[in-house]
Motif scaffolding. Structure first.
Motif, mmCIF file in Angstrom:
data_model
loop_
_atom_site.group_PDB
_atom_site.id
_atom_site.type_symbol
_atom_site.label_atom_id
_atom_site.label_comp_id
_atom_site.label_asym_id
_atom_site.label_seq_id
_atom_site.Cartn_x
_atom_site.Cartn_y
_atom_site.Cartn_z
ATOM 1 N N VAL A 56 3.291 -7.400 2.777
ATOM 2 C CA VAL A 56 3.947 -6.522 1.804
ATOM 3 C C VAL A 56 5.024 -5.721 2.530
ATOM 4 N N MET A 57 6.008 -5.311 1.789
ATOM 5 C CA MET A 57 7.081 -4.497 2.342
ATOM 6 C C MET A 57 6.845 -3.041 1.969
ATOM 7 N N LEU A 58 6.819 -2.168 2.949
ATOM 8 C CA LEU A 58 6.601 -0.745 2.730
ATOM 9 C C LEU A 58 7.851 0.038 3.086
ATOM 10 N N GLU A 59 8.173 1.030 2.260
ATOM 11 C CA GLU A 59 9.196 2.003 2.596
ATOM 12 C C GLU A 59 8.539 3.109 3.440
ATOM 13 N N PRO A 60 9.308 3.868 4.224
ATOM 14 C CA PRO A 60 8.710 4.943 5.015
ATOM 15 C C PRO A 60 7.948 5.941 4.132
ATOM 16 N N PHE A 61 6.769 6.321 4.572
ATOM 17 C CA PHE A 61 5.916 7.207 3.783
ATOM 18 C C PHE A 61 4.999 7.982 4.713
ATOM 19 N N ALA A 62 4.272 8.917 4.123
ATOM 20 C CA ALA A 62 3.246 9.653 4.851
ATOM 21 C C ALA A 62 2.019 9.805 3.966
ATOM 22 N N LEU A 63 0.851 9.799 4.607
ATOM 23 C CA LEU A 63 -0.428 9.947 3.915
ATOM 24 C C LEU A 63 -1.120 11.188 4.462
ATOM 25 N N ALA A 64 -1.629 12.026 3.580
ATOM 26 C CA ALA A 64 -2.270 13.274 3.997
ATOM 27 C C ALA A 64 -3.444 12.998 4.929
ATOM 28 N N ASP A 65 -3.687 13.937 5.855
ATOM 29 C CA ASP A 65 -4.759 13.735 6.830
ATOM 30 C C ASP A 65 -6.102 14.279 6.360
ATOM 31 N N ARG A 66 -6.176 14.751 5.131
ATOM 32 C CA ARG A 66 -7.464 15.155 4.551
ATOM 33 C C ARG A 66 -7.374 15.061 3.040
#
Length: 413
Positions: free
Chosen positions: A212-222
């Motif tokens: 899959v192709m992902l764009e830059p992102f961030a996921l919360a650490d909690r």
């Protein structure tokens, strides 16, 4: 059966052979049901949930039907009438009692179901070392572990209906971990490989592995906490139409929803009865509509399942607050990606490229439910430890919230 199964924890993680995992899984299911009386075990609070006694029986029906009946020479069913009662949704296995009528099964008794479980366990012993059955037995263990979690969440919903707020266990919930300031796992985007690959067990819906192709992102650490959700409520989150999807707003209005399931004032209902709500603990028992509305209110969004999995590939799936022993599950919080609550994604539950369901009746396990549901990732405090992995795809309809479901925010970079 003892409530203390700590000596069997290793057998639940998949680090030992099938025989030990089978024994530990079967023992844990029964130990969790031990505090229930006959009336408790028969309760069915809604169509989505099943009685605890039915879970104990259905998992036994699975072993008897797909392993013993098909592969044990000369095996005779324990009771010829019971498959009609305890088949869940396998069309290939014929007629069955309506799902909403499972709570009407006062007979067979709980004691008779436990006796049946013992007989099936004994009959399974010579089957556990047959190499040609290893894949099917691994599926059966994973299936029972799923129902172990369902038994816990279903009985919680059933006991919640009682105005007395009865406790299943009388101990005090553990202290919540102190919620740290929100941080982020950043991902640069690009091509990611998603899905199961290899010889270790996975459900059919976890593959095939694909790109899959992902764009830059961030996921919360909690996870989002109770205290943060209280701020959402106080800010009119449930009364602000602009925060809600159209179907979600209709659901809120029709059901007069103003808080997560099991909340009242400063308390929440648990397996230990009504308890003071802990602000630092992860919010639980929310549905997709609520998760989506909160994310909008917070100026963020929900992750896709592919984003979540791309981050999770660097994390220990056996870590976090998951179920080890026979006791009350309770979200505690922390920085682990797995545990506490299943986490909603914005991804529809659909087949991966080149997906093919397994042949035969077991092929009905996952594929036929790929319509109208959302994918959840991670694991919960009621998930048997060793059952979770980064490729695991749980799935629920957008209005359902009786499971330990929460949310982890995501954002674009």
């Amino acid at each position: 059966m003892s409530h203390n199964l700590s000596s069997k924890t290793a057998a639940l993680t998949g680090d030992v052979g099938l025989s030990e995992r089978f024994e530990a899984t079967r023992a844990l299911t029964e130990a969790l049901a031990e505090p229930l009386n006959e009336a408790d075990a028969c309760l069915q609070s809604m169509e989505d949930a099943s009685p605890a006694k039915w879970h104990l029986a259905h998992t036994t029906w699975f072993w008897e039907t797909f392993v013993l009946r098909e592969h044990a020479p000369g095996y005779s069913l324990y009771d010829e009438a019971w498959p009609f009662l305890f088949n869940s949704y396998y069309e290939a296995e014929g007629a069955r009692i309506a799902r909403e009528a499972r709570g009407m099964l006062s007979r067979p008794t709980l004691a008779e179901i436990i006796e049946w479980r013992g007989a099936v366990n004994a009959a399974m012993e010579p089957m556990l070392d047959r190499p040609e059955l290893a894949e099917l037995i691994a599926l059966g263990i994973a299936h029972e572990q799923q129902h172990t979690e369902l038994l816990l969440t279903d009985i919680k919903h059933a006991l919640f209906q009682n105005p007395l707020g009865p406790a299943m266990w009388n101990d005090t919930p553990p202290e919540a971990a102190l919620a740290q300031a929100l941080g982020w796992h950043e991902h640069p985007g690009g091509i990611a490989k998603i899905g199961h690959e290899g010889s270790h067990f996975a459900f059919d819906n976890e593959g095939p592995r694909h790109r899959v192709m992902l764009e830059p992102f961030a996921l919360a650490d909690r996870l989002v906490t109770n205290r943060e959700w209280e701020e959402f409520v106080a800010d009119g989150g449930y009364e602000t139409p602009s925060l809600w999807l159209s179907d979600g707003l209709a659901w809120v209005r029709e059901n007069e929803v103003r808080a997560p399931l099991y909340w009242r004032e400063g308390e929440q209902f648990t397996h230990q009865g009504w308890q003071e709500r802990r602000g630092d603990a992860p919010v639980a028992h929310i549905c997709y509509f609520e998760a989506e509305a909160y994310a909008t209110w917070a100026g963020a969004r929900l992750p896709t399942e592919f984003e979540w999995e791309a981050i999770a590939q660097g994390h220990d799936a056996s870590a976090g607050n998951q179920l080890d022993n026979a006791g009350a599950p309770c979200p505690k919080g922390g920085s682990d990606l797995f545990g506490d609550c299943w986490q909603f994604t914005r991804s529809a539950y659909l087949p991966y490229p080149r997906f093919q369901p397994a042949p035969g009746a077991v092929g009905e396990y996952n594929g036929k439910f790929m319509s109208g549901q959302l994918v959840l990732k991670g694991a919960s405090c009621a998930t048997v430890r060793g059952h979770s992995r980064d490729t695991y795809r749980n799935f629920f309809y957008p209005h359902q919230r009786w499971q330990f479901t929460g949310l982890r925010l995501a954002k674009d970079l």
